[in-house]
Scaffold this motif. Structure first.
Motif, PDB file in Angstrom:
ATOM      1  N   SER A   1       3.638 -11.509 -32.364  1.00  0.00           N
ATOM      2  CA  SER A   1       3.738 -10.278 -31.586  1.00  0.00           C
ATOM      3  C   SER A   1       5.085 -10.113 -30.902  1.00  0.00           C
ATOM      4  O   SER A   1       5.528  -8.993 -30.651  1.00  0.00           O
ATOM      5  N   GLY A   2       5.763 -11.217 -30.603  1.00  0.00           N
ATOM      6  CA  GLY A   2       7.044 -11.132 -29.907  1.00  0.00           C
ATOM      7  C   GLY A   2       8.233 -10.965 -30.824  1.00  0.00           C
ATOM      8  O   GLY A   2       9.373 -10.863 -30.359  1.00  0.00           O
ATOM      9  N   GLU A   3       7.992 -10.925 -32.136  1.00  0.00           N
ATOM     10  CA  GLU A   3       9.106 -10.808 -33.070  1.00  0.00           C
ATOM     11  C   GLU A   3       9.678  -9.401 -33.067  1.00  0.00           C
ATOM     12  O   GLU A   3       8.942  -8.414 -32.999  1.00  0.00           O
ATOM     13  N   ASP A   4      10.968  -9.324 -33.155  1.00  0.00           N
ATOM     14  CA  ASP A   4      11.645  -8.032 -33.280  1.00  0.00           C
ATOM     15  C   ASP A   4      11.660  -7.647 -34.752  1.00  0.00           C
ATOM     16  O   ASP A   4      12.183  -8.376 -35.589  1.00  0.00           O
ATOM     17  N   ASP A   5      11.066  -6.488 -35.072  1.00  0.00           N
ATOM     18  CA  ASP A   5      10.936  -6.087 -36.474  1.00  0.00           C
ATOM     19  C   ASP A   5      12.277  -6.048 -37.193  1.00  0.00           C
ATOM     20  O   ASP A   5      12.417  -6.494 -38.325  1.00  0.00           O
ATOM     21  N   LYS A   6      13.301  -5.520 -36.538  1.00  0.00           N
ATOM     22  CA  LYS A   6      14.613  -5.396 -37.177  1.00  0.00           C
ATOM     23  C   LYS A   6      15.304  -6.750 -37.286  1.00  0.00           C
ATOM     24  O   LYS A   6      15.931  -7.065 -38.287  1.00  0.00           O
ATOM     25  N   ALA A   7      15.175  -7.542 -36.222  1.00  0.00           N
ATOM     26  CA  ALA A   7      15.843  -8.851 -36.225  1.00  0.00           C
ATOM     27  C   ALA A   7      15.199  -9.812 -37.208  1.00  0.00           C
ATOM     28  O   ALA A   7      15.827 -10.750 -37.680  1.00  0.00           O
ATOM     29  N   ASP A   8      13.909  -9.567 -37.532  1.00  0.00           N
ATOM     30  CA  ASP A   8      13.173 -10.508 -38.368  1.00  0.00           C
ATOM     31  C   ASP A   8      12.771  -9.895 -39.706  1.00  0.00           C
ATOM     32  O   ASP A   8      11.753 -10.259 -40.283  1.00  0.00           O
ATOM     33  N   GLU A   9      13.571  -8.955 -40.190  1.00  0.00           N
ATOM     34  CA  GLU A   9      13.245  -8.305 -41.452  1.00  0.00           C
ATOM     35  C   GLU A   9      13.161  -9.301 -42.610  1.00  0.00           C
ATOM     36  O   GLU A   9      12.423  -9.109 -43.559  1.00  0.00           O
ATOM     37  N   SER A  10      13.946 -10.367 -42.528  1.00  0.00           N
ATOM     38  CA  SER A  10      13.964 -11.347 -43.615  1.00  0.00           C
ATOM     39  C   SER A  10      12.763 -12.297 -43.566  1.00  0.00           C
ATOM     40  O   SER A  10      12.498 -13.010 -44.533  1.00  0.00           O
ATOM     41  N   LYS A  11      12.052 -12.313 -42.466  1.00  0.00           N
ATOM     42  CA  LYS A  11      10.904 -13.211 -42.327  1.00  0.00           C
ATOM     43  C   LYS A  11       9.674 -12.584 -42.963  1.00  0.00           C
ATOM     44  O   LYS A  11       9.273 -11.484 -42.607  1.00  0.00           O
ATOM     45  N   LYS A  12       9.092 -13.280 -43.924  1.00  0.00           N
ATOM     46  CA  LYS A  12       7.976 -12.724 -44.668  1.00  0.00           C
ATOM     47  C   LYS A  12       6.711 -12.684 -43.827  1.00  0.00           C
ATOM     48  O   LYS A  12       6.519 -13.473 -42.898  1.00  0.00           O
ATOM     49  N   ALA A  13       5.840 -11.763 -44.184  1.00  0.00           N
ATOM     50  CA  ALA A  13       4.544 -11.674 -43.529  1.00  0.00           C
ATOM     51  C   ALA A  13       3.731 -12.924 -43.831  1.00  0.00           C
ATOM     52  O   ALA A  13       3.893 -13.567 -44.872  1.00  0.00           O
ATOM     53  N   THR A  14       2.850 -13.295 -42.915  1.00  0.00           N
ATOM     54  CA  THR A  14       1.934 -14.411 -43.145  1.00  0.00           C
ATOM     55  C   THR A  14       0.868 -13.982 -44.137  1.00  0.00           C
ATOM     56  O   THR A  14       0.308 -12.887 -44.037  1.00  0.00           O
ATOM     57  N   LYS A  15       0.580 -14.827 -45.111  1.00  0.00           N
ATOM     58  CA  LYS A  15      -0.459 -14.539 -46.093  1.00  0.00           C
ATOM     59  C   LYS A  15      -1.813 -15.032 -45.581  1.00  0.00           C
ATOM     60  O   LYS A  15      -1.925 -16.159 -45.098  1.00  0.00           O
ATOM     61  N   PHE A  16      -2.825 -14.183 -45.711  1.00  0.00           N
ATOM     62  CA  PHE A  16      -4.190 -14.590 -45.372  1.00  0.00           C
ATOM     63  C   PHE A  16      -5.037 -14.436 -46.625  1.00  0.00           C
ATOM     64  O   PHE A  16      -5.118 -13.337 -47.192  1.00  0.00           O
ATOM     65  N   ILE A  17      -5.650 -15.539 -47.053  1.00  0.00           N
ATOM     66  CA  ILE A  17      -6.480 -15.528 -48.256  1.00  0.00           C
ATOM     67  C   ILE A  17      -7.906 -15.886 -47.871  1.00  0.00           C
ATOM     68  O   ILE A  17      -8.163 -16.948 -47.296  1.00  0.00           O
ATOM     69  N   LEU A  18      -8.824 -14.984 -48.181  1.00  0.00           N
ATOM     70  CA  LEU A  18     -10.238 -15.173 -47.859  1.00  0.00           C
ATOM     71  C   LEU A  18     -11.019 -15.371 -49.149  1.00  0.00           C
ATOM     72  O   LEU A  18     -10.822 -14.645 -50.114  1.00  0.00           O
ATOM     73  N   MET A  19     -11.912 -16.336 -49.148  1.00  0.00           N
ATOM     74  CA  MET A  19     -12.802 -16.528 -50.292  1.00  0.00           C
ATOM     75  C   MET A  19     -14.042 -15.679 -50.096  1.00  0.00           C
ATOM     76  O   MET A  19     -14.737 -15.780 -49.081  1.00  0.00           O
ATOM     77  N   GLY A  20     -14.297 -14.815 -51.081  1.00  0.00           N
ATOM     78  CA  GLY A  20     -15.501 -13.986 -51.045  1.00  0.00           C
ATOM     79  C   GLY A  20     -16.373 -14.276 -52.247  1.00  0.00           C
ATOM     80  O   GLY A  20     -16.470 -15.412 -52.709  1.00  0.00           O
ATOM     81  N   SER A  21     -17.003 -13.232 -52.787  1.00  0.00           N
ATOM     82  CA  SER A  21     -17.785 -13.361 -54.022  1.00  0.00           C
ATOM     83  C   SER A  21     -17.809 -12.001 -54.692  1.00  0.00           C
ATOM     84  O   SER A  21     -17.561 -10.968 -54.060  1.00  0.00           O
ATOM     85  N   ASP A  22     -18.126 -11.984 -56.003  1.00  0.00           N
ATOM     86  CA  ASP A  22     -18.128 -10.696 -56.694  1.00  0.00           C
ATOM     87  C   ASP A  22     -19.358  -9.866 -56.362  1.00  0.00           C
ATOM     88  O   ASP A  22     -19.479  -8.728 -56.815  1.00  0.00           O
ATOM     89  N   GLY A  23     -20.253 -10.417 -55.533  1.00  0.00           N
ATOM     90  CA  GLY A  23     -21.365  -9.624 -55.016  1.00  0.00           C
ATOM     91  C   GLY A  23     -20.986  -8.803 -53.802  1.00  0.00           C
ATOM     92  O   GLY A  23     -21.774  -7.973 -53.339  1.00  0.00           O
ATOM     93  N   VAL A  24     -19.780  -9.029 -53.273  1.00  0.00           N
ATOM     94  CA  VAL A  24     -19.270  -8.255 -52.136  1.00  0.00           C
ATOM     95  C   VAL A  24     -18.408  -7.122 -52.678  1.00  0.00           C
ATOM     96  O   VAL A  24     -17.422  -7.362 -53.378  1.00  0.00           O
ATOM     97  N   ALA A  25     -18.788  -5.905 -52.377  1.00  0.00           N
ATOM     98  CA  ALA A  25     -18.066  -4.742 -52.892  1.00  0.00           C
ATOM     99  C   ALA A  25     -16.727  -4.583 -52.185  1.00  0.00           C
ATOM    100  O   ALA A  25     -16.573  -4.942 -51.015  1.00  0.00           O
ATOM    101  N   ASN A  26     -15.767  -4.047 -52.901  1.00  0.00           N
ATOM    102  CA  ASN A  26     -14.452  -3.757 -52.334  1.00  0.00           C
ATOM    103  C   ASN A  26     -14.577  -2.546 -51.415  1.00  0.00           C
ATOM    104  O   ASN A  26     -14.939  -1.457 -51.869  1.00  0.00           O
ATOM    105  N   PRO A  27     -14.279  -2.686 -50.117  1.00  0.00           N
ATOM    106  CA  PRO A  27     -14.392  -1.548 -49.200  1.00  0.00           C
ATOM    107  C   PRO A  27     -13.494  -0.381 -49.577  1.00  0.00           C
ATOM    108  O   PRO A  27     -13.752   0.763 -49.171  1.00  0.00           O
ATOM    109  N   ALA A  28     -12.449  -0.650 -50.354  1.00  0.00           N
ATOM    110  CA  ALA A  28     -11.542   0.419 -50.771  1.00  0.00           C
ATOM    111  C   ALA A  28     -12.115   1.232 -51.918  1.00  0.00           C
ATOM    112  O   ALA A  28     -11.538   2.253 -52.315  1.00  0.00           O
ATOM    113  N   GLY A  29     -13.252   0.808 -52.478  1.00  0.00           N
ATOM    114  CA  GLY A  29     -13.773   1.446 -53.673  1.00  0.00           C
ATOM    115  C   GLY A  29     -13.096   0.851 -54.899  1.00  0.00           C
ATOM    116  O   GLY A  29     -12.350  -0.111 -54.818  1.00  0.00           O
ATOM    117  N   GLY A  30     -13.348   1.425 -56.028  1.00  0.00           N
ATOM    118  CA  GLY A  30     -12.725   0.943 -57.255  1.00  0.00           C
ATOM    119  C   GLY A  30     -13.632   0.086 -58.104  1.00  0.00           C
ATOM    120  O   GLY A  30     -13.419  -0.029 -59.313  1.00  0.00           O
TER     121      GLY A  30
END
Length: 263
Positions: free
Chosen positions: A126-155
């Motif tokens: 939260s304290g990062e400056d967006d412009k100063a830290d443009e080169s810093k990549k976003a943190t990846k979050f990977i969640l394990m689900g199942s194919d019985g869980v529908a995609n909320p975005a549709g599709g």
């Protein structure tokens, strides 16, 4: 051609002693990546690695940083410490398939953990400056689900009437399924966050087995049951590939791929 990351990553794995999580931990360590884990027992985690590859705990014990706790018992400050400077966070949490595990507390283990982990990541950044830290990549979050869980975005293709009835009954009678749906919906709400990117890996029917070839699809394939199989080792492999392969991540971030083993 895949483009691997150029530097060593640091990944936090929760659900690390589970049937899939232990494979994620071991495969990352085998790739000489830095791994943190939240587990009730470091000894149990090391023993679980030995179940996959005998004596692997002897090779990796010093490379694995373990916070011994139940994730929901940690304070906000402790979770922020655990996620600080992580390139990725992987949640393989699930409910034990026992009566107590399915109907006891915590009922919202997966969704509450996902929410608190995301909040910890956001608080750290939260304290990062967006412009100063443009080169810093976003943190990846990977969640394990199942194919019985529908995609909320549709599709996803519309399920048959019989499958919709089955899913309705599962949703009503099996709290872990509702928890997985709530976790996917929460993660989906994080779309567009410049500091946090996500994907939800939705394996088809889980089985044990070794690493082999797999394929990611943009929606469930075939019927709800019996349309294919996914080894837990391959689910872990897909997560490790997503962490370490730039173009694969770009292809699947903010999406919910469905994983099948290739025969």
């Amino acid at each position: 051609m895949s483009t691997p990351t150029a530097s060593t990553t640091t990944t936090l794995v929760v659900g690390a002693t589970g049937a899939t999580g232990k494979h994620v931990v071991l495969q990352l360590l085998q790739q000489k990546q830095n791994v943190r884990a939240i587990a009730r027992s470091k000894e149990r985690l090391l023993n679980s690695l030995d179940e996959i590859v005998p004596k692997s705990s002897e090779d990796f014990a010093k490379s694995l940083e373990v916070t011994e706790a139940s994730i929901l018992d940690l304070t906000d400050e402790e979770l922020q410490k655990a996620t600080k400077d992580c390139d990725a966070v992987v949640s393989c949490l699930g409910h034990s398939m026992t009566f107590k595990g399915m109907y006891g507390h915590p009922r919202r283990l997966v969704s509450d953990a996902a929410r608190r982990l995301c909040e910890a990541i956001e608080a750290n950044r939260s304290g990062e400056d967006d412009k100063a830290d443009e080169s810093k990549k976003a943190t990846k979050f990977i969640l394990m689900g199942s194919d019985g869980v529908a995609n909320p975005a549709g599709g996803d293709d519309k399920r048959s009437l019989g499958e919709r009835i089955v899913l309705f009954l599962i949703r009503c009678l099996v709290p872990p399924h509702r928890d997985n749906e709530a976790a996917a919906a929460y993660i989906f709400s994080k779309t567009g966050n410049p500091k946090l990117e996500w994907t939800v890996v939705r394996p088809t029917d889980l089985i044990n087995g070794s690493v082999s070839k797999y394929q990611l699809f943009d929606k469930p394939q075939g019927s709800l049951f019996g349309s294919g199989a996914a080894t837990r080792a391959n689910v872990a492999k897909s997560m490790v590939d997503l962490i370490l392969t730039n173009d694969l991540w770009e292809e699947w971030k903010f999406k919910m791929p469905v994983l099948h083993d290739l025969n």
